[in-house]
Design a protein around this motif. Structure first.
Motif, PDB file in Angstrom:
ATOM      1  N   LEU A  43       5.400 119.746   4.305  1.00 46.92           N
ATOM      2  CA  LEU A  43       4.940 119.944   5.683  1.00 46.92           C
ATOM      3  C   LEU A  43       3.988 120.965   5.724  1.00 46.92           C
ATOM      4  CD1 LEU A  43       5.213 119.054   8.627  1.00 46.92           C
ATOM      5  CD2 LEU A  43       7.043 120.584   8.923  1.00 46.92           C
ATOM      6  N   CYS A  44       4.313 122.132   5.172  1.00 40.83           N
ATOM      7  CA  CYS A  44       3.221 123.398   5.489  1.00 40.83           C
ATOM      8  C   CYS A  44       1.645 122.935   4.625  1.00 40.83           C
ATOM      9  CB  CYS A  44       3.927 124.544   4.564  1.00 40.83           C
ATOM     10  SG  CYS A  44       2.774 125.948   4.336  1.00 40.83           S
ATOM     11  N   ASP A  45       2.001 122.120   3.353  1.00 41.26           N
ATOM     12  CA  ASP A  45       1.083 121.902   2.604  1.00 41.26           C
ATOM     13  C   ASP A  45       0.003 120.811   3.508  1.00 41.26           C
ATOM     14  OD1 ASP A  45      -0.718 121.379  -0.008  1.00 41.26           O
ATOM     15  OD2 ASP A  45      -0.199 119.461   0.257  1.00 41.26           O
ATOM     16  N   ALA A  46       0.909 119.904   4.099  1.00 44.03           N
ATOM     17  CA  ALA A  46       0.011 118.814   5.078  1.00 44.03           C
ATOM     18  C   ALA A  46      -0.715 119.734   6.275  1.00 44.03           C
ATOM     19  CB  ALA A  46       0.946 117.866   5.661  1.00 44.03           C
ATOM     20  N   LEU A  62       0.601 113.359   6.430  1.00 41.88           N
ATOM     21  CA  LEU A  62       1.870 113.090   6.436  1.00 41.88           C
ATOM     22  C   LEU A  62       2.360 111.960   5.903  1.00 41.88           C
ATOM     23  CD1 LEU A  62       2.906 114.527  10.007  1.00 41.88           C
ATOM     24  CD2 LEU A  62       3.204 115.589   7.933  1.00 41.88           C
ATOM     25  N   ARG A  63       1.379 110.731   6.127  1.00 40.40           N
ATOM     26  CA  ARG A  63       1.357 109.691   5.536  1.00 40.40           C
ATOM     27  C   ARG A  63       1.574 109.555   3.832  1.00 40.40           C
ATOM     28  NH1 ARG A  63      -1.724 107.402  10.041  1.00 40.40           N
ATOM     29  NH2 ARG A  63      -0.244 106.396  11.491  1.00 40.40           N
ATOM     30  N   ALA A  64       0.452 110.552   3.352  1.00 34.28           N
ATOM     31  CA  ALA A  64       0.398 110.566   2.117  1.00 34.28           C
ATOM     32  C   ALA A  64       1.618 111.086   1.487  1.00 34.28           C
ATOM     33  CB  ALA A  64      -0.845 111.508   1.877  1.00 34.28           C
ATOM     34  N   LEU A  65       2.371 111.823   2.133  1.00 28.26           N
ATOM     35  CA  LEU A  65       3.921 112.380   1.416  1.00 28.26           C
ATOM     36  C   LEU A  65       4.521 111.332   1.159  1.00 28.26           C
ATOM     37  CD1 LEU A  65       4.498 115.264   4.051  1.00 28.26           C
ATOM     38  CD2 LEU A  65       3.281 115.322   1.796  1.00 28.26           C
ATOM     39  N   ARG A 117      -5.115 126.157  -0.979  1.00 32.89           N
ATOM     40  CA  ARG A 117      -4.110 125.326  -0.278  1.00 32.89           C
ATOM     41  C   ARG A 117      -3.050 125.519  -1.523  1.00 32.89           C
ATOM     42  NH1 ARG A 117      -4.936 118.973   1.177  1.00 32.89           N
ATOM     43  NH2 ARG A 117      -2.689 118.369   1.628  1.00 32.89           N
ATOM     44  N   ARG A 118      -3.225 125.256  -2.661  1.00 34.60           N
ATOM     45  CA  ARG A 118      -2.034 125.038  -3.616  1.00 34.60           C
ATOM     46  C   ARG A 118      -1.348 126.556  -3.651  1.00 34.60           C
ATOM     47  NH1 ARG A 118      -1.814 122.349  -8.127  1.00 34.60           N
ATOM     48  NH2 ARG A 118      -2.404 120.542  -6.424  1.00 34.60           N
ATOM     49  N   LEU A 131      -6.018 121.236   8.519  1.00 39.68           N
ATOM     50  CA  LEU A 131      -6.884 122.425   9.085  1.00 39.68           C
ATOM     51  C   LEU A 131      -7.887 122.549   8.325  1.00 39.68           C
ATOM     52  CD1 LEU A 131      -4.338 125.243  10.032  1.00 39.68           C
ATOM     53  CD2 LEU A 131      -5.851 123.859  11.318  1.00 39.68           C
ATOM     54  N   LEU A 132      -7.864 122.542   6.967  1.00 36.98           N
ATOM     55  CA  LEU A 132      -9.050 122.722   6.186  1.00 36.98           C
ATOM     56  C   LEU A 132     -10.088 121.342   6.296  1.00 36.98           C
ATOM     57  CD1 LEU A 132      -7.591 124.117   2.834  1.00 36.98           C
ATOM     58  CD2 LEU A 132      -9.071 125.661   4.806  1.00 36.98           C
TER      59      LEU A 132
END
Length: 332
Positions: free
Chosen positions: A160-163, A186-189, A116-117, A168-169
């Motif tokens: 957004l891509c990371d979320a 998204l809330r964690a952002l 993911r990173r 998905l994972l």
């Protein structure tokens, strides 16, 4: 292993191998900057050592450093020339170096987190580096507020891509629907995610103006944020342990079946996720479920199987009020 997980891991692995091979073949552009950001990312990854359960981003400094390198177009007023593949190569090398003590200790990030990173940072680098190296970003946005807004826009798209990847994972590993998981990401952002993105942008802008000397100064706020957040997580973990122990008192005393509170809490949390509740709301729901029978300790004789529904309405209300009084004493 789910197909989604295989695709994400395979894409990250293929990108990493290609980036390392390209960088070794063509050499490192700006080795001083690559080394400085590589060391910063490695230090950030080593900070996982004291990670606690519940940390959504256990290595914020490493994430911010990787994003800053992906969005670095100038250093001390002079243009830099690293490409997107070199950014991925530096990130991968730093993670490999930092993983050695973690592997020796039997901990460290999992393959999904690493993939993911890599993919998120690669997305930011692919969007920024071609524009920067060709000079188009400077001609389009200049060096003022429009350029900063451009970086923030790229960081927002990267977040957004990371979320999306994270949801998905996680959806591939759990039966939780994708929608609530994406909402949680998204809330964690708003929390640690925004701090990481803002620090990455500030690092890139600071190095562009002042050179590499800006890096140590700009790391301090995020490090302090990480320390404060871990203290908060420690307190919250203590609360959870206290509540769990208190909830088991009805089981030990024979008022409710063994494991009843834990099963109710798990069911309530699953229903809450289906309803789209956020992380803090799920925590409150879990605490309430764990302690929903605590008022039964006021009974002289236990109700069979803890089924208070067989009691009169007045008795049920009395038990509930006593349970609420106990909950209020916990301070949560």
């Amino acid at each position: 292993m789910p197909a989604v997980t295989l695709v994400v891991r395979g894409a990250a692995l293929a990108l990493t191998v290609a980036a390392l091979g390209y960088t070794l073949w063509h050499g490192v552009d700006g080795p001083g900057h690559a080394l400085a950001f590589g060391v910063l990312i490695a230090i950030g990854e080593l900070a996982r050592w004291g990670a606690l359960p519940g940390e959504r981003e256990p290595a914020p400094l490493g994430a911010a450093g990787a994003l800053a390198y992906a969005l670095l177009g100038r250093s001390g007023g002079q243009p830099t020339g690293q490409g997107a593949l070199q950014v991925v190569a530096v990130l991968a090398a730093a993670q490999l170096v930092a993983s050695v003590p973690h592997v020796a200790r039997g901990s460290g990030p999992g393959p999904d987190e690493v993939a993911r990173r890599v993919l998120s940072v690669a997305f930011a680098a692919v969007c920024f580096q071609p524009l920067s190296n060709s000079g188009r970003s400077e001609s389009w946005f200049g060096e003022g507020p429009y350029y900063a807004a451009f970086l923030l826009l790229l960081l927002g798209l990267t977040a957004l891509c990371d979320a999306v990847l994270g949801a998905l994972l996680l959806h591939a590993r759990t039966p939780v629907p994708y929608g609530p998981l994406l909402r949680d990401e998204l809330r964690a952002l708003i929390g640690i995610g925004s701090a990481v993105c803002a620090t990455g942008a500030v690092m890139a802008l600071g190095v562009a103006a002042a050179g590499l000397w800006a890096l140590p100064v700009l790391c301090v706020p995020l490090l302090l944020t990480q320390v404060s957040f871990r203290r908060y997580i420690t307190v919250r973990t203590t609360y959870r342990q206290t509540i769990t122990s208190l909830a088991r008192s009805t089981e030990i005393a024979g008022y409710t079946p063994h494991g009843h509170a834990r099963r109710v809490a798990a069911l309530c949390t699953a229903v809450g996720r289906e309803l789209g509740l956020s992380g803090p709301e799920l925590t409150v729901l879990e605490y309430a479920a764990l302690m929903h029978d605590i008022g039964q300790l006021s009974l002289v004789d236990p109700v069979p199987e803890g089924a208070t529904a067989t009691l009169s309405a007045a008795e049920q209300r009395r038990i509930a009020l006593l349970g609420g009084a106990v909950v209020r004493q916990t301070g949560v």
